[in-house]
Design a protein around this motif. Sequence first.
Motif, PDB file in Angstrom:
ATOM      1  N   GLU A 143       0.820  -1.217   0.000  1.00 40.01           N
ATOM      2  CA  GLU A 143       0.000   0.000   0.000  1.00 40.01           C
ATOM      3  C   GLU A 143       0.857   1.271   0.000  1.00 40.01           C
ATOM      4  N   PRO A 144       1.882   1.397   0.852  1.00 39.29           N
ATOM      5  CA  PRO A 144       2.710   2.607   0.796  1.00 39.29           C
ATOM      6  C   PRO A 144       3.433   2.802  -0.542  1.00 39.29           C
ATOM      7  N   LEU A 145       3.808   1.708  -1.190  1.00 38.85           N
ATOM      8  CA  LEU A 145       4.502   1.838  -2.473  1.00 38.85           C
ATOM      9  C   LEU A 145       3.549   2.197  -3.604  1.00 38.85           C
ATOM     10  N   THR A 146       2.364   1.603  -3.599  1.00 40.89           N
ATOM     11  CA  THR A 146       1.437   1.855  -4.700  1.00 40.89           C
ATOM     12  C   THR A 146       0.594   3.101  -4.497  1.00 40.89           C
ATOM     13  N   ASN A 147       0.405   3.499  -3.243  1.00 43.38           N
ATOM     14  CA  ASN A 147      -0.458   4.647  -2.929  1.00 43.38           C
ATOM     15  C   ASN A 147       0.303   5.637  -2.043  1.00 43.38           C
ATOM     16  N   PRO A 148       1.386   6.216  -2.548  1.00 42.28           N
ATOM     17  CA  PRO A 148       2.261   7.024  -1.696  1.00 42.28           C
ATOM     18  C   PRO A 148       1.597   8.274  -1.138  1.00 42.28           C
ATOM     19  N   THR A 149       0.642   8.844  -1.859  1.00 43.50           N
ATOM     20  CA  THR A 149       0.024  10.085  -1.390  1.00 43.50           C
ATOM     21  C   THR A 149      -0.761   9.884  -0.098  1.00 43.50           C
ATOM     22  N   ALA A 150      -1.120   8.648   0.201  1.00 35.22           N
ATOM     23  CA  ALA A 150      -1.805   8.341   1.461  1.00 35.22           C
ATOM     24  C   ALA A 150      -0.826   7.926   2.552  1.00 35.22           C
ATOM     25  N   HIS A 151       0.472   7.892   2.212  1.00 36.07           N
ATOM     26  CA  HIS A 151       1.482   7.395   3.156  1.00 36.07           C
ATOM     27  C   HIS A 151       2.724   8.274   3.143  1.00 36.07           C
ATOM     28  N   GLY A 152       2.523   9.580   3.168  1.00 39.34           N
ATOM     29  CA  GLY A 152       3.634  10.501   3.351  1.00 39.34           C
ATOM     30  C   GLY A 152       4.481  10.797   2.133  1.00 39.34           C
ATOM     31  N   GLY A 153       4.079  10.324   0.956  1.00 37.51           N
ATOM     32  CA  GLY A 153       4.851  10.576  -0.252  1.00 37.51           C
ATOM     33  C   GLY A 153       4.058  11.356  -1.277  1.00 37.51           C
ATOM     34  N   SER A 154       4.643  11.515  -2.442  1.00 39.20           N
ATOM     35  CA  SER A 154       3.962  12.190  -3.546  1.00 39.20           C
ATOM     36  C   SER A 154       3.699  11.181  -4.650  1.00 39.20           C
ATOM     37  N   GLU A 155       2.893  11.574  -5.617  1.00 39.08           N
ATOM     38  CA  GLU A 155       2.575  10.636  -6.694  1.00 39.08           C
ATOM     39  C   GLU A 155       3.808  10.272  -7.513  1.00 39.08           C
ATOM     40  N   THR A 156       4.843  11.094  -7.462  1.00 38.09           N
ATOM     41  CA  THR A 156       6.081  10.755  -8.183  1.00 38.09           C
ATOM     42  C   THR A 156       6.854   9.641  -7.492  1.00 38.09           C
ATOM     43  N   ASP A 157       6.403   9.224  -6.304  1.00 40.25           N
ATOM     44  CA  ASP A 157       7.029   8.097  -5.595  1.00 40.25           C
ATOM     45  C   ASP A 157       6.332   6.772  -5.873  1.00 40.25           C
ATOM     46  N   ALA A 158       5.328   6.753  -6.739  1.00 39.46           N
ATOM     47  CA  ALA A 158       4.480   5.570  -6.880  1.00 39.46           C
ATOM     48  C   ALA A 158       5.166   4.430  -7.623  1.00 39.46           C
ATOM     49  N   PHE A 159       4.804   3.216  -7.228  1.00 42.80           N
ATOM     50  CA  PHE A 159       5.273   1.990  -7.876  1.00 42.80           C
ATOM     51  C   PHE A 159       4.076   1.118  -8.256  1.00 42.80           C
ATOM     52  N   HIS A 160       4.200   0.418  -9.367  1.00 51.24           N
ATOM     53  CA  HIS A 160       3.393  -0.777  -9.618  1.00 51.24           C
ATOM     54  C   HIS A 160       4.184  -1.940  -9.015  1.00 51.24           C
ATOM     55  N   VAL A 161       3.548  -2.773  -8.212  1.00 48.30           N
ATOM     56  CA  VAL A 161       4.270  -3.770  -7.426  1.00 48.30           C
ATOM     57  C   VAL A 161       3.927  -5.191  -7.879  1.00 48.30           C
ATOM     58  N   VAL A 162       4.971  -5.955  -8.179  1.00 47.50           N
ATOM     59  CA  VAL A 162       4.856  -7.375  -8.529  1.00 47.50           C
ATOM     60  C   VAL A 162       5.654  -8.169  -7.502  1.00 47.50           C
ATOM     61  N   ILE A 163       4.999  -9.130  -6.834  1.00 39.30           N
ATOM     62  CA  ILE A 163       5.659  -9.936  -5.803  1.00 39.30           C
ATOM     63  C   ILE A 163       5.424 -11.418  -6.114  1.00 39.30           C
ATOM     64  N   PRO A 164       6.381 -12.093  -6.734  1.00 36.48           N
ATOM     65  CA  PRO A 164       6.196 -13.512  -7.029  1.00 36.48           C
ATOM     66  C   PRO A 164       6.608 -14.410  -5.868  1.00 36.48           C
ATOM     67  N   SER A 165       6.034 -15.593  -5.820  1.00 36.98           N
ATOM     68  CA  SER A 165       6.503 -16.654  -4.933  1.00 36.98           C
ATOM     69  C   SER A 165       7.608 -17.415  -5.654  1.00 36.98           C
ATOM     70  N   LEU A 166       8.743 -17.582  -4.995  1.00 38.76           N
ATOM     71  CA  LEU A 166       9.838 -18.336  -5.602  1.00 38.76           C
ATOM     72  C   LEU A 166       9.376 -19.749  -5.984  1.00 38.76           C
ATOM     73  N   PRO A 167       9.951 -20.343  -7.010  1.00 41.02           N
ATOM     74  CA  PRO A 167       9.639 -21.741  -7.329  1.00 41.02           C
ATOM     75  C   PRO A 167       9.879 -22.653  -6.126  1.00 41.02           C
ATOM     76  N   GLY A 168       8.881 -23.495  -5.833  1.00 39.17           N
ATOM     77  CA  GLY A 168       8.980 -24.379  -4.679  1.00 39.17           C
ATOM     78  C   GLY A 168       8.532 -23.748  -3.383  1.00 39.17           C
ATOM     79  N   TYR A 169       8.134 -22.500  -3.430  1.00 40.89           N
ATOM     80  CA  TYR A 169       7.691 -21.754  -2.248  1.00 40.89           C
ATOM     81  C   TYR A 169       6.224 -21.367  -2.406  1.00 40.89           C
ATOM     82  N   GLY A 170       5.513 -21.339  -1.288  1.00 44.11           N
ATOM     83  CA  GLY A 170       4.166 -20.809  -1.294  1.00 44.11           C
ATOM     84  C   GLY A 170       3.286 -21.451  -2.352  1.00 44.11           C
ATOM     85  N   PHE A 171       2.684 -20.603  -3.198  1.00 44.51           N
ATOM     86  CA  PHE A 171       1.700 -21.078  -4.161  1.00 44.51           C
ATOM     87  C   PHE A 171       2.268 -21.266  -5.562  1.00 44.51           C
ATOM     88  N   SER A 172       3.571 -21.059  -5.735  1.00 48.27           N
ATOM     89  CA  SER A 172       4.197 -21.393  -7.023  1.00 48.27           C
ATOM     90  C   SER A 172       4.365 -22.899  -7.137  1.00 48.27           C
TER      91      SER A 172
END
Length: 427
Positions: A143-172
Amino acid sequence: MTRRELLAATAAAGAINMLPGALRDSAARSEAIRPFSIRFPGGQLDDLRRRVAATRWPDREVVADDTQGVQLATIQKLATYWAKDHDWRKIEARLNALPQFITVIDGLEIHFIHVRSKHENALPVIITHGWPGSIIEQLKVIEPLTNPTAHGGSETDAFHVVIPSLPGYGFSGKPTVPGWTPVRIAKAWATLMQRLGYTKYVAQGGDWGNAVSEQMALQEPPGLLGIHTNMAATVPADISKALAAGGPAPSGLSPDEKRAYDQLDDFNKNGLGYAIEMNNRPQTLYGIVDSPVGLAAWMLDHDIRSYELIARVFDGKSEGLTRDDILDNVTLYWLTNTAISSARLYWDNAHFPTGGFFDPRGIKIPVAVSAFPDEIYQAPQSWAEKAYPKLIHYNRLPKGGHFAAWEQPAAFTAELRTAFRPLRNSI
């Protein structure tokens, strides 16, 4: 030409649409991105609680400290909370509230979270966890990375976030053949970002996530602008040699370098038991597949400063992690039965070596380093400058350890915003 050769040739030429109907449909299915959600049967949760309650305990350690390993009092407090108070359904609902997906890359199903920012010029970042972590490590920073204006940052700090599970981990998917090393995972991550339509992006990681991100940097896939690490690989060759010899620190080290040397020396002598076993004999670890308390103890004993923090948590102290944080992560490993499949990453890396874990790799693209004090070692700036010729950011943090995003999400978020700011003009 075989079917596989035909698919490879046409994909390389960007001509999937020219394939005959059946082959075209098969190729499209293999590259499809499918929505994913989680719901473990109640019976599995009941079985987990039953197993925890039925644990056969050993005698107490015969020393007054943690030098013999995870202390009986700590693991019994964990087990009591796990059996009576931990609620898996809460983290399950939290995960299901996020956009999750599955796609097949290099013959293996890869699970990932993908949260796009509402800000048009957001910078895409792929964040990779390590062991004994999971996607749960990064949930607090989405949330802070994708919605920085709600978490002390500006829109120029925004990220689109991709978080994969490593092979053999979690749901991969769990690899059924050897060779899923950080090199191969790095290639899969580049494919994933391309498949998501990102033509310019950055990568971040610690632990195995650093190894994967650094391999991506070495491969320099189209669009990768730079990487950020919270567990840098910077140890000079002469330092590695001295550590291997087990002798005193070389003369002439600065205070920061001497502290890093002492941290590494202690880890080499006292903290590598889990890695040695998983490097050599991961399949032998049947006990942590059969006993949830055995699994929890194995995962807690990763590095001494993380263990000490977790022990304080179960003593009722307030830390960056909570009891639920810790048990959410252990329960994910238990329910997905990934104790051994995740351990095989160590075996693969040992049998298809690419250098020491902390050895500089000769990365040529921009690198940013956040050095947390309670990491396995806090990389000195002098080492980072030599290891990464295009070092664009270095900061020595006052607090935080191995699970930086999980334990210190505000500091971690601030680091990523600052670290990648110089690269935003490239998107």
